[in-house]
Enzyme design. Structure first.
Site, PDB file in Angstrom:
ATOM      1  N   CYS A 105       0.797  -1.229   0.000  1.00 10.04           N
ATOM      2  CA  CYS A 105       0.000   0.000   0.000  1.00 10.04           C
ATOM      3  C   CYS A 105       0.835   1.288   0.000  1.00 10.04           C
ATOM      4  CB  CYS A 105      -0.990  -0.052   1.163  1.00 10.04           C
ATOM      5  SG  CYS A 105      -2.381   1.057   0.926  1.00 10.04           S
ATOM      6  N   ARG A 139     -12.558   6.506  -0.817  1.00 11.00           N
ATOM      7  CA  ARG A 139     -11.628   5.509  -0.267  1.00 11.00           C
ATOM      8  C   ARG A 139     -12.081   4.127  -0.725  1.00 11.00           C
ATOM      9  NH1 ARG A 139      -7.733   7.362   2.860  1.00 11.00           N
ATOM     10  NH2 ARG A 139      -6.947   5.284   3.284  1.00 11.00           N
ATOM     11  N   HIS A 202      -3.542  -5.526   2.833  1.00 11.56           N
ATOM     12  CA  HIS A 202      -3.154  -5.687   4.234  1.00 11.56           C
ATOM     13  C   HIS A 202      -3.838  -6.947   4.747  1.00 11.56           C
ATOM     14  CE1 HIS A 202      -2.004  -1.379   4.297  1.00 11.56           C
ATOM     15  NE2 HIS A 202      -3.132  -1.146   3.665  1.00 11.56           N
TER      16      HIS A 202
HETATM   17  N1  GLN Z   1      -2.167   6.877   2.386  1.00 11.90           N
HETATM   18  C1  GLN Z   1      -2.291   6.047   1.224  1.00 11.90           C
HETATM   19  C2  GLN Z   1      -3.677   6.087   0.643  1.00 11.90           C
HETATM   20  O1  GLN Z   1      -4.621   6.414   1.323  1.00 11.90           O
HETATM   21  C3  GLN Z   1      -1.898   4.633   1.585  1.00 11.90           C
HETATM   22  C4  GLN Z   1      -2.868   3.991   2.510  1.00 11.90           C
HETATM   23  C5  GLN Z   1      -2.410   2.673   3.069  1.00 11.90           C
HETATM   24  O2  GLN Z   1      -1.221   2.387   3.136  1.00 11.90           O
HETATM   25  N2  GLN Z   1      -3.340   1.887   3.563  1.00 11.90           N
HETATM   26  O3  GLN Z   1      -3.845   5.761  -0.515  1.00 11.90           O
END
Ligand code: GLN
Length: 250
Positions: A105, A139, A202
């Site tokens: 990520c 998101r 994750h």
């Molecule tokens: N901050 C980055 C995003 O929101 C990565 C997020 C993450 O590592 N879960 O895309």
């Protein structure tokens, strides 16, 4: 103890040195678990694991055999950006040379060319991977199932605002059968380049996907010792975790 037995450890096939990048600032949704899985599976395969951490300002250790890095909030990515740039040459050299790496990520994004956050801030990456990432106000959150040629079905959990597009210099890790992955348009997830595996997943990823862990370990062992002699890992919990993860709704 001879120099050789000091290096290999008593009864061990040899030491595999794993470096976790920025665990202080880039380590969300249990990504630290990836390092723990590598440590355990390296032992199960009969090698000696050595787990090192690299945080902002640290000296970069020599003789690293395998690198793993996790995800982070945009704020964590901003904290590490200058230090990461100062290590770009070294990390690129290691990746080009074939060092196995897993980046998740937030570090996946910063191993690419750049991440432009949803606020418009551009965080430069180190361009190990030919990818770029644009933050959006949406998101992408939930459980993910990915069909891959190399590792079978890969299972995990995503939560990111960044949408990543692959350039011609990399290939996707796989195609999403559930969830979104790299972006909301092309159905691809993650990136592969040399021995670098990059993914949005994750969960953490490796406890549920031992095939990826063993790829990283096998590659590290073959590079260091010329051969990999697998042991007999206890996969009971990995099997249960996979069954459970596969049943979860999006
Ligand atoms: N901050 C980055 C995003 O929101 C990565 C997020 C993450 O590592 N879960 O895309």
């Amino acid at each position: 103890m001879t120099a050789e037995s000091a290096e290999t450890g008593q009864g061990s096939k040899g030491t595999i040195r794993v470096l976790q990048l920025y665990p202080r600032d880039m380590n969300i949704y249990g990504d630290w678990g990836n390092a723990l899985v590598l440590k355990q599976r390296i032992s199960w395969h009969g090698y000696t694991p050595e787990l090192l951490e690299y945080n902002v300002g640290d000296e970069f250790p020599a003789g690293v055999d395998l690198i793993v890095g996790g995800g982070g909030q945009d704020s964590g990515q901003l904290i590490i950006q200058d230090d990461l740039q100062s290590r770009a040459g070294r990390l690129k050299e290691l990746a080009e040379d074939g060092t196995p790496m897993l980046v998740i990520c937030g570090l996946y994004q910063l191993f690419g060319r750049f991440f432009k956050t949803h606020l418009g801030t551009v965080i430069p990456g180190i361009a190990v991977l030919d990818v770029e990432t644009h933050g959006t106000d949406e998101r992408l959150i939930g459980n993910v199932k990915v069909a891959t040629d190399e590792f079978g079905e890969v299972l995990g959990y995503e939560n990111h605002s960044g949408q990543t597009t692959l350039g011609p210099g990399v290939r996707a890790l796989g195609t999403t059968a559930k969830g979104t992955g790299n972006n909301s348009s092309d159905g691809q997830e993650g990136a592969r380049y040399k021995n670098v595996v990059a993914s949005y997943l994750h969960g953490s990823l490796l406890p549920k996907n031992p095939a990826i862990a063993d790829f990283l370990i096998r590659t590290a062992a073959e590079r260091k010792f010329g051969t990999f002699e697998p042991g007999a890992p206890d996969d009971r919990f990995a099997v249960l975790a996979r069954e459970h993860a596969a049943r979860r709704p999006r």
